[in-house]
Enzyme design. Structure first.
Site, PDB file in Angstrom:
ATOM      1  N   LYS A  10     -59.713 -25.567   5.599  1.00  0.00           N
ATOM      2  CA  LYS A  10     -58.894 -24.397   5.271  1.00  0.00           C
ATOM      3  C   LYS A  10     -59.177 -23.244   6.244  1.00  0.00           C
ATOM      4  CE  LYS A  10     -58.733 -25.658   0.335  1.00  0.00           C
ATOM      5  NZ  LYS A  10     -58.971 -25.207  -1.062  1.00  0.00           N
ATOM      6  N   TYR A  50     -49.187 -27.616  -2.616  1.00  0.00           N
ATOM      7  CA  TYR A  50     -49.862 -27.253  -3.861  1.00  0.00           C
ATOM      8  C   TYR A  50     -48.914 -27.254  -5.064  1.00  0.00           C
ATOM      9  CZ  TYR A  50     -54.336 -25.975  -1.680  1.00  0.00           C
ATOM     10  OH  TYR A  50     -55.553 -26.005  -1.046  1.00  0.00           O
ATOM     11  N   ASN A 123     -62.811 -22.163  -0.591  1.00  0.00           N
ATOM     12  CA  ASN A 123     -63.858 -23.185  -0.646  1.00  0.00           C
ATOM     13  C   ASN A 123     -63.844 -24.132   0.551  1.00  0.00           C
ATOM     14  OD1 ASN A 123     -61.553 -24.470  -1.360  1.00  0.00           O
ATOM     15  ND2 ASN A 123     -62.228 -25.149  -3.369  1.00  0.00           N
ATOM     16  N   HIS A 126     -60.106 -28.913   1.730  1.00  0.00           N
ATOM     17  CA  HIS A 126     -59.302 -29.629   0.732  1.00  0.00           C
ATOM     18  C   HIS A 126     -59.485 -31.122   0.958  1.00  0.00           C
ATOM     19  CE1 HIS A 126     -55.789 -31.064  -1.541  1.00  0.00           C
ATOM     20  NE2 HIS A 126     -55.613 -31.879  -0.514  1.00  0.00           N
ATOM     21  N   GLU A 137     -49.740 -36.704  -0.066  1.00  0.00           N
ATOM     22  CA  GLU A 137     -50.172 -35.667   0.875  1.00  0.00           C
ATOM     23  C   GLU A 137     -50.104 -36.160   2.324  1.00  0.00           C
ATOM     24  OE1 GLU A 137     -53.200 -33.266  -2.142  1.00  0.00           O
ATOM     25  OE2 GLU A 137     -54.046 -34.413  -0.486  1.00  0.00           O
TER      26      GLU A 137
HETATM   27  P1  IDP Z   1     -59.844 -29.327  -5.494  1.00  0.00           P
HETATM   28  O1  IDP Z   1     -59.507 -28.575  -4.219  1.00  0.00           O
HETATM   29  O2  IDP Z   1     -61.317 -29.519  -5.647  1.00  0.00           O
HETATM   30  O3  IDP Z   1     -59.064 -30.603  -5.638  1.00  0.00           O
HETATM   31  P2  IDP Z   1     -58.030 -28.178  -7.450  1.00  0.00           P
HETATM   32  O4  IDP Z   1     -58.311 -28.026  -8.896  1.00  0.00           O
HETATM   33  O5  IDP Z   1     -57.057 -29.236  -7.024  1.00  0.00           O
HETATM   34  O6  IDP Z   1     -59.431 -28.365  -6.709  1.00  0.00           O
HETATM   35  O7  IDP Z   1     -57.531 -26.753  -6.933  1.00  0.00           O
HETATM   36  C1  IDP Z   1     -56.950 -26.606  -5.664  1.00  0.00           C
HETATM   37  C2  IDP Z   1     -57.503 -25.367  -4.990  1.00  0.00           C
HETATM   38  O8  IDP Z   1     -57.127 -24.217  -5.735  1.00  0.00           O
HETATM   39  C3  IDP Z   1     -59.032 -25.299  -4.947  1.00  0.00           C
HETATM   40  O9  IDP Z   1     -59.592 -26.004  -3.869  1.00  0.00           O
HETATM   41  C4  IDP Z   1     -59.263 -23.806  -4.809  1.00  0.00           C
HETATM   42  O10 IDP Z   1     -59.050 -23.391  -3.466  1.00  0.00           O
HETATM   43  C5  IDP Z   1     -58.139 -23.235  -5.654  1.00  0.00           C
HETATM   44  N1  IDP Z   1     -58.592 -22.926  -7.032  1.00  0.00           N
HETATM   45  C6  IDP Z   1     -58.922 -23.795  -8.016  1.00  0.00           C
HETATM   46  N2  IDP Z   1     -59.276 -23.175  -9.130  1.00  0.00           N
HETATM   47  C7  IDP Z   1     -59.166 -21.847  -8.859  1.00  0.00           C
HETATM   48  C8  IDP Z   1     -59.390 -20.654  -9.629  1.00  0.00           C
HETATM   49  O11 IDP Z   1     -59.757 -20.704 -10.810  1.00  0.00           O
HETATM   50  N3  IDP Z   1     -59.166 -19.462  -8.993  1.00  0.00           N
HETATM   51  C9  IDP Z   1     -58.738 -19.390  -7.696  1.00  0.00           C
HETATM   52  N4  IDP Z   1     -58.529 -20.480  -6.944  1.00  0.00           N
HETATM   53  C10 IDP Z   1     -58.737 -21.685  -7.509  1.00  0.00           C
HETATM   54 MG    MG Z   2     -57.063 -30.982  -5.922  1.00  0.00          MG
END
Ligand code: IDP
Ligand code: MG
Length: 159
Positions: A10, A50, A123, A126, A137
């Site tokens: 990212k 997304y 984070n 992805h 994807e």
């Molecule tokens: P993942 O990336 O580990 O698969 P997902 O639940 O698919 O996690 O969420 C996608 C992305 O959305 C996460 O990587 C993170 O960047 C963002 N995200 C997830 N939960 C939150 C939240 O509670 N607040 C803000 N961003 C979030």
């Molecule tokens: Mg995910």
């Protein structure tokens, strides 16, 4: 079972010069790069990527974040690649991600910065969450002519 998974470094990971370090971790385990590119996606594309999170409260900031700079996207191939890639990536929330995982080792710095700004989700990386997600994807991010089949030395000499 040989699978393919999509990984995206990212904008925070690219801006922090973590690309080489991250790719090395996947290569070290024997996962094979079969496609790779740097792209700066627009909002429309990000919303498609997304789309499963459309109803979440953080959807807008997620789209904002992933479009704030270029990303490095690649496809990894290997035995149980989807699960193994996720294991190397670590838990979604950096404060829960185990040390030794990519998010555990690097994302907490992004999160400290992000929480100061009142935004989350930085984070670093992805990775597809399931085989089905990976298939969708990879089709979204890569054309057939951008994915390559070849043999690594591991396949030649180990298997
Ligand atoms: P993942 O990336 O580990 O698969 P997902 O639940 O698919 O996690 O969420 C996608 C992305 O959305 C996460 O990587 C993170 O960047 C963002 N995200 C997830 N939960 C939150 C939240 O509670 N607040 C803000 N961003 C979030
Ligand atoms: Mg995910």
């Amino acid at each position: 079972m040989i699978e393919r998974s999509l990984v995206i470094i990212k904008p925070d990971g690219v801006e922090r010069s973590l690309v080489g370090e991250i790719i090395k971790r996947f290569e070290n385990t024997g996962l094979k790069l079969v496609g790779m590119k740097m792209v700066w996606v627009d909002k429309k594309f990000a919303e498609k990527h997304y789309s499963a999170h459309k109803s979440k409260p953080f959807f807008r900031e997620l789209v904002e974040f992933i479009t704030e700079g270029p990303v490095v996207a690649f496809v990894l191939e290997g035995v149980h690649a989807v699960e193994n890639v996720r294991r190397l990536v670590g838990s979604t929330s950096p404060h829960e991600a185990a040390p030794g995982t990519i998010r555990g080792d690097f994302a907490h710095l992004s999160m400290a910065y992000a929480s100061k700004k009142g935004t989350g989700g930085k984070n670093v990386i992805h990775a597809s969450g399931s085989k089905q997600e990976a298939d969708g994807e990879i089709k979204l991010w890569f054309g057939k002519d951008e994915l390559h089949s070849y043999t690594t030395v591991h396949e030649k000499h180990v298997f």
